[in-house]
Scaffold this active site. Structure first.
Site, PDB file in Angstrom:
ATOM      1  N   GLU A   1      -4.229  17.791 -10.056  1.00 22.17           N
ATOM      2  CA  GLU A   1      -4.792  18.299 -11.309  1.00 22.17           C
ATOM      3  C   GLU A   1      -6.298  18.548 -11.180  1.00 22.17           C
ATOM      4  OE1 GLU A   1      -2.659  16.662 -14.697  1.00 22.17           O
ATOM      5  OE2 GLU A   1      -4.452  16.900 -15.901  1.00 22.17           O
TER       6      GLU A   1
ATOM      7  N   HIS B   1       7.673  10.873 -27.853  1.00 21.24           N
ATOM      8  CA  HIS B   1       6.718  11.710 -27.125  1.00 21.24           C
ATOM      9  C   HIS B   1       7.108  13.188 -27.201  1.00 21.24           C
ATOM     10  CE1 HIS B   1       3.948  12.961 -23.954  1.00 21.24           C
ATOM     11  NE2 HIS B   1       4.959  13.521 -23.322  1.00 21.24           N
TER      12      HIS B   1
ATOM     13  N   ARG C   1      -2.374  22.594 -12.962  1.00 22.24           N
ATOM     14  CA  ARG C   1      -1.485  21.535 -13.442  1.00 22.24           C
ATOM     15  C   ARG C   1      -1.795  21.160 -14.887  1.00 22.24           C
ATOM     16  NH1 ARG C   1       1.101  16.456 -10.119  1.00 22.24           N
ATOM     17  NH2 ARG C   1       2.346  15.722 -11.874  1.00 22.24           N
TER      18      ARG C   1
ATOM     19  N   HIS D   1      -0.794  14.202 -28.553  1.00 24.92           N
ATOM     20  CA  HIS D   1      -1.343  12.860 -28.321  1.00 24.92           C
ATOM     21  C   HIS D   1      -1.956  12.298 -29.607  1.00 24.92           C
ATOM     22  CE1 HIS D   1      -3.475   9.598 -26.249  1.00 24.92           C
ATOM     23  NE2 HIS D   1      -4.480   9.900 -27.060  1.00 24.92           N
TER      24      HIS D   1
ATOM     25  N   ARG E   1       0.824  -1.235   0.000  1.00 28.03           N
ATOM     26  CA  ARG E   1       0.000   0.000   0.000  1.00 28.03           C
ATOM     27  C   ARG E   1       0.846   1.268   0.000  1.00 28.03           C
ATOM     28  NH1 ARG E   1      -3.472  -2.783   3.904  1.00 28.03           N
ATOM     29  NH2 ARG E   1      -5.080  -3.826   2.714  1.00 28.03           N
TER      30      ARG E   1
ATOM     31  N   LYS F   1       7.869  23.602 -12.727  1.00 28.82           N
ATOM     32  CA  LYS F   1       6.945  22.485 -12.489  1.00 28.82           C
ATOM     33  C   LYS F   1       6.607  22.378 -11.007  1.00 28.82           C
ATOM     34  CE  LYS F   1       5.526  17.848 -13.358  1.00 28.82           C
ATOM     35  NZ  LYS F   1       5.579  16.634 -14.156  1.00 28.82           N
TER      36      LYS F   1
ATOM     37  N   HIS G   1      -0.032  18.884 -25.602  1.00 29.76           N
ATOM     38  CA  HIS G   1      -0.245  17.449 -25.417  1.00 29.76           C
ATOM     39  C   HIS G   1      -1.491  16.920 -26.116  1.00 29.76           C
ATOM     40  CE1 HIS G   1       3.046  17.827 -22.665  1.00 29.76           C
ATOM     41  NE2 HIS G   1       2.975  16.577 -22.271  1.00 29.76           N
TER      42      HIS G   1
ATOM     43  N   GLU H   1      10.062  19.668 -23.724  1.00 28.90           N
ATOM     44  CA  GLU H   1       9.405  19.916 -22.428  1.00 28.90           C
ATOM     45  C   GLU H   1      10.051  21.105 -21.708  1.00 28.90           C
ATOM     46  OE1 GLU H   1       6.686  18.320 -21.695  1.00 28.90           O
ATOM     47  OE2 GLU H   1       6.760  16.302 -22.553  1.00 28.90           O
TER      48      GLU H   1
ATOM     49  N   LYS I   1       3.313  11.810 -10.697  1.00 27.93           N
ATOM     50  CA  LYS I   1       2.474  10.990 -11.576  1.00 27.93           C
ATOM     51  C   LYS I   1       3.241   9.716 -11.916  1.00 27.93           C
ATOM     52  CE  LYS I   1      -0.473  14.356 -13.922  1.00 27.93           C
ATOM     53  NZ  LYS I   1      -0.801  15.004 -15.211  1.00 27.93           N
TER      54      LYS I   1
ATOM     55  N   ASN J   1      -0.039  20.463 -19.808  1.00 26.55           N
ATOM     56  CA  ASN J   1      -0.409  19.685 -20.997  1.00 26.55           C
ATOM     57  C   ASN J   1      -0.363  20.527 -22.271  1.00 26.55           C
ATOM     58  OD1 ASN J   1      -0.842  17.340 -19.522  1.00 26.55           O
ATOM     59  ND2 ASN J   1      -2.950  17.934 -19.025  1.00 26.55           N
TER      60      ASN J   1
HETATM   61  P1  NAD Z   1      12.842   6.417 -21.714  1.00 29.77           P
HETATM   62  O1  NAD Z   1      12.777   6.224 -20.259  1.00 29.77           O
HETATM   63  O2  NAD Z   1      12.333   5.316 -22.598  1.00 29.77           O
HETATM   64  O3  NAD Z   1      14.339   6.749 -22.115  1.00 29.77           O
HETATM   65  C1  NAD Z   1      14.645   6.965 -23.494  1.00 29.77           C
HETATM   66  C2  NAD Z   1      15.797   6.066 -23.946  1.00 29.77           C
HETATM   67  O4  NAD Z   1      17.009   6.567 -23.421  1.00 29.77           O
HETATM   68  C3  NAD Z   1      15.695   4.623 -23.470  1.00 29.77           C
HETATM   69  O5  NAD Z   1      16.162   3.782 -24.493  1.00 29.77           O
HETATM   70  C4  NAD Z   1      16.662   4.567 -22.290  1.00 29.77           C
HETATM   71  O6  NAD Z   1      17.182   3.284 -22.097  1.00 29.77           O
HETATM   72  C5  NAD Z   1      17.714   5.544 -22.721  1.00 29.77           C
HETATM   73  N1  NAD Z   1      18.432   6.235 -21.668  1.00 29.77           N
HETATM   74  C6  NAD Z   1      17.921   6.806 -20.556  1.00 29.77           C
HETATM   75  N2  NAD Z   1      18.863   7.489 -19.914  1.00 29.77           N
HETATM   76  C7  NAD Z   1      20.012   7.322 -20.595  1.00 29.77           C
HETATM   77  C8  NAD Z   1      21.321   7.821 -20.430  1.00 29.77           C
HETATM   78  N3  NAD Z   1      21.627   8.684 -19.466  1.00 29.77           N
HETATM   79  N4  NAD Z   1      22.262   7.422 -21.313  1.00 29.77           N
HETATM   80  C9  NAD Z   1      21.938   6.591 -22.352  1.00 29.77           C
HETATM   81  N5  NAD Z   1      20.697   6.131 -22.584  1.00 29.77           N
HETATM   82  C10 NAD Z   1      19.735   6.502 -21.708  1.00 29.77           C
HETATM   83  O7  NAD Z   1      12.053   7.728 -22.189  1.00 29.77           O
HETATM   84  P2  NAD Z   1      11.809   9.163 -21.538  1.00 29.77           P
HETATM   85  O8  NAD Z   1      11.670  10.075 -22.686  1.00 29.77           O
HETATM   86  O9  NAD Z   1      12.778   9.484 -20.474  1.00 29.77           O
HETATM   87  O10 NAD Z   1      10.404   8.983 -20.813  1.00 29.77           O
HETATM   88  C11 NAD Z   1       9.234   8.727 -21.561  1.00 29.77           C
HETATM   89  C12 NAD Z   1       8.175   8.244 -20.618  1.00 29.77           C
HETATM   90  O11 NAD Z   1       7.920   9.252 -19.642  1.00 29.77           O
HETATM   91  C13 NAD Z   1       6.849   7.942 -21.286  1.00 29.77           C
HETATM   92  O12 NAD Z   1       6.395   6.688 -20.873  1.00 29.77           O
HETATM   93  C14 NAD Z   1       5.921   9.034 -20.763  1.00 29.77           C
HETATM   94  O13 NAD Z   1       4.582   8.604 -20.656  1.00 29.77           O
HETATM   95  C15 NAD Z   1       6.524   9.330 -19.422  1.00 29.77           C
HETATM   96  N6  NAD Z   1       6.233  10.664 -18.892  1.00 29.77           N
HETATM   97  C16 NAD Z   1       5.780  10.737 -17.605  1.00 29.77           C
HETATM   98  C17 NAD Z   1       5.520  11.962 -17.047  1.00 29.77           C
HETATM   99  C18 NAD Z   1       5.082  12.051 -15.619  1.00 29.77           C
HETATM  100  O14 NAD Z   1       4.720  13.149 -15.156  1.00 29.77           O
HETATM  101  N7  NAD Z   1       5.117  10.971 -14.875  1.00 29.77           N
HETATM  102  C19 NAD Z   1       5.722  13.148 -17.785  1.00 29.77           C
HETATM  103  C20 NAD Z   1       6.189  13.025 -19.087  1.00 29.77           C
HETATM  104  C21 NAD Z   1       6.445  11.775 -19.643  1.00 29.77           C
HETATM  105  N1  GLY Z   2       3.653  15.880 -17.161  1.00 33.90           N
HETATM  106  C1  GLY Z   2       2.456  16.513 -16.741  1.00 33.90           C
HETATM  107  C2  GLY Z   2       2.255  16.522 -15.275  1.00 33.90           C
HETATM  108  O1  GLY Z   2       3.103  16.081 -14.522  1.00 33.90           O
HETATM  109  O2  GLY Z   2       1.228  16.941 -14.825  1.00 33.90           O
END
Ligand code: NAD
Ligand code: GLY
Length: 367
Positions: free
Chosen positions: A237, A267, A242, A253, A121, A227, A249, A185, A143, A246
Site C-alpha cells: 500500500e 463491517h 491498494r 469506519h 519470525r 484484488k 471505508h 465487498e 494483511k 478502501n
Molecule cells: P467473522 O470471521 O467474524 O465471521 C462472521 C461470523 O460467521 C462468525 O460468527 C463466524 O463464526 C461465522 N462463520 C464463518 N464462516 C461460517 C460458515 N461457513 N458457516 C457458518 N458460520 C460461519 O467475520 P468476517 O466478516 O469474515 O471477517 C471480519 C474481519 O475481517 C474483521 O476483523 C475485519 O477487520 C477483517 N478484514 C480483514 C481484511 C484483510 O485484508 N485482512 C479485509 C477485510 C476485513
Molecule cells: N482489504 C483491503 C486490503 O487488503 O488492502
C-alpha cells in the site's frame, strides 16, 4: 475450478475457487504439508459446520489434524488470543517451513495470519476462507492483524499465505446477514474498477444472495482476480493502488466507530453505506454523474440492504463522524485521503478533501 495467481514478487501463490475444495483438502494442499500433524485454527461456529469435512479429508489421506477452536466474533482478534495461539503452535512444535491452516472468516484469517507472521519470525500458512467477506477480500493479499484497546487492526503484519482455497459451498451455512455484509465487498470491485462487473451485480446480486452456486463462484473468482491484480502492483500500500480497496471505508469506519464496532452494524454493512456516501459525495463535488451515484444506493436497497444513512438512526452530527475519521489508521502525516469516484468503475484517491465540507455533507445525509 478458477485458479487466480497472486503475483507477489518473490512469493507468488494461488487462490483456487471451486465448490468441494474443503472436501478435497488433502488433495489440494497435501503436497505443502511436510508432517503428519496439521495445525488448524478455527472458531466454534465454523468448526461445527465444516470441521468434520476438513477432518475427514485429512484423516483419509493419513494426516493427523490438530485443532485450536476459538470463540467466534471480533473480540477474538486480541492480544490474549494471539498469545494463546502462538503458545499452542509452539507446543505443537510447528517449525518455520510448516503450514498452519486458518479455517474461518476474516477474524480467524487475520489472527492466524498474524500468529504465523510472528511464530519463529514467520512460518507458512494456508487460508481456507469460509465467509463471503473472507473469500473475496481478507484471505487474499497478506494483511493480518488484531485489535488493540486503541482501535481495530492496529497491530499486525503483511504476511502472505502460501495458498488460498475458497470453497463457495461453505457459504451455504453462513447466516444471510453475513452473506449480505460480504456482498458489499463484492460490489466494491465493480465500483472501483470494473463497470461491467457492477452491472453484473445489478443483474445477478439477488441470485447470489439466495444461494445460486454459479453466481457465487463467479462473484468470488472475479473479486479475487480484481484484488490479486491490485495487490501484485502495490503489496504494501505504498503507491496508492491498494488504497483504492478502501472505497467506502473512510465513511464506513466512522459509522463503525460511532456504533461501537458492534453487531448493530457489521463491517460489510458499514462499507455498503460508506460506498453509497462516497458516490453521493463524489456527485456533490461534480465528479460523478448524479444518476451513477443513485445506482449505488438503489442496488443495495433492491437487495434489502441499508442504503440510507438516516435509516441507521444515529443521534450524531457530521462533525462527530468526521472526528472518528481522524482516528482512522489510514491517516497519513495529518491528512486523510478519500477514495472518490469519477464514474462507476473509476475510483481514485482524493487528497484535497475539506473535512468541513464532508461534515456538512454528512449533516444533510443524516436527516
Ligand atoms: P467473522 O470471521 O467474524 O465471521 C462472521 C461470523 O460467521 C462468525 O460468527 C463466524 O463464526 C461465522 N462463520 C464463518 N464462516 C461460517 C460458515 N461457513 N458457516 C457458518 N458460520 C460461519 O467475520 P468476517 O466478516 O469474515 O471477517 C471480519 C474481519 O475481517 C474483521 O476483523 C475485519 O477487520 C477483517 N478484514 C480483514 C481484511 C484483510 O485484508 N485482512 C479485509 C477485510 C476485513
Ligand atoms: N482489504 C483491503 C486490503 O487488503 O488492502
Amino acid at each position: 475450478m478458477a485458479v487466480i495467481p497472486v503475483d507477489i514478487a518473490g512469493r507468488p501463490y494461488e487462490v483456487r475457487v471451486a465448490p468441494g475444495l474443503l472436501a478435497d483438502l488433502a488433495g489440494q494442499c497435501g503436497a505443502l504439508l511436510r508432517k503428519a500433524r496439521v495445525p488448524i485454527v478455527t472458531d466454534v461456529n465454523v468448526h461445527a459446520a465444516w470441521g468434520a469435512t476438513v477432518e475427514q479429508s485429512l484423516v483419509a489421506a493419513g494426516f493427523e489434524p490438530r485443532w485450536k477452536v476459538l470463540p467466534a466474533g471480533e473480540a477474538t482478534k486480541s492480544w490474549a488470543q494471539l498469545a494463546d495461539v502462538v503458545d499452542w503452535l509452539l507446543a505443537e512444535e510447528v517449525e518455520r517451513k510448516d503450514h498452519v491452516i486458518a479455517l474461518g472468516g476474516g477474524v480467524i484469517g487475520d489472527l492466524t495470519g498474524f500468529a504465523a507472521a510472528v511464530l519463529k519470525r514467520g512460518c507458512n500458512f494456508i487460508q481456507l476462507p469460509t465467509t463471503l467477506l473472507a473469500q473475496v477480500d481478507s484471505s487474499v493479499g497478506g494483511k493480518t492483524a488484531i485489535n488493540t484497546a486503541a482501535g481495530k487492526n492496529l497491530a499486525g503484519a503483511f504476511h502472505q499465505p502460501s495458498l488460498v482455497l475458497a470453497d463457495p459451498l461453505t457459504l451455504d451455512t453462513l447466516p444471510p446477514r453475513e452473506v449480505a455484509a460480504g456482498y458489499a465487498e463484492v460490489v466494491k470491485y465493480g465500483l472501483l474498477g470494473d463497470a461491467a462487473f457492477f452491472a453484473w451485480c445489478e443483474t445477478n446480486g439477488a441470485a447470489l444472495m439466495s444461494g445460486d452456486p454459479a453466481a457465487r463462484e463467479y462473484a468470488v473468482a472475479t473479486s479475487v482476480a480484481a484484488k490479486a491484480a491490485i495487490v501484485a502492483q502495490d503489496e504494501f500500500e505504498t503507491t496508492g493502488q491498494r488504497a483504492l480497496l478502501n472505497l467506502g471505508h473512510t465513511f464506513g469506519h466512522a459509522l463503525e466507530a460511532q456504533t461501537g464496532f458492534s453487531d448493530r452494524l457489521l463491517h460489510g454493512e458499514a462499507i455498503a453505506l460508506g460506498m453509497v456516501l462516497a458516490a453521493r459525495y463524489s456527485a456533490r463535488r461534480g465528479l460523478i454523474p448524479a444518476h451513477d451515484a443513485l445506482r449505488v444506493g438503489a442496488h443495495f436497497a433492491a437487495l434489502g440492504m441499508m442504503s440510507e444513512l438516516a435509516d441507521l438512526g444515529l443521534n450524531v452530527d457530521g462533525q462527530t463522524l468526521v472526528a472518528h475519521m481522524l482516528h482512522d489508521k489510514k491517516m497519513d502525516a495529518g491528512t486523510l485521503s478519500f477514495v472518490l469516484m469519477r464514474s462507476i468503475g473509476d475510483a481514485f484517491l482524493a487528497r484535497d478533501v475539506a473535512l468541513a465540507d464532508v461534515a456538512s455533507f454528512l449533516d444533510e445525509q443524516l436527516k
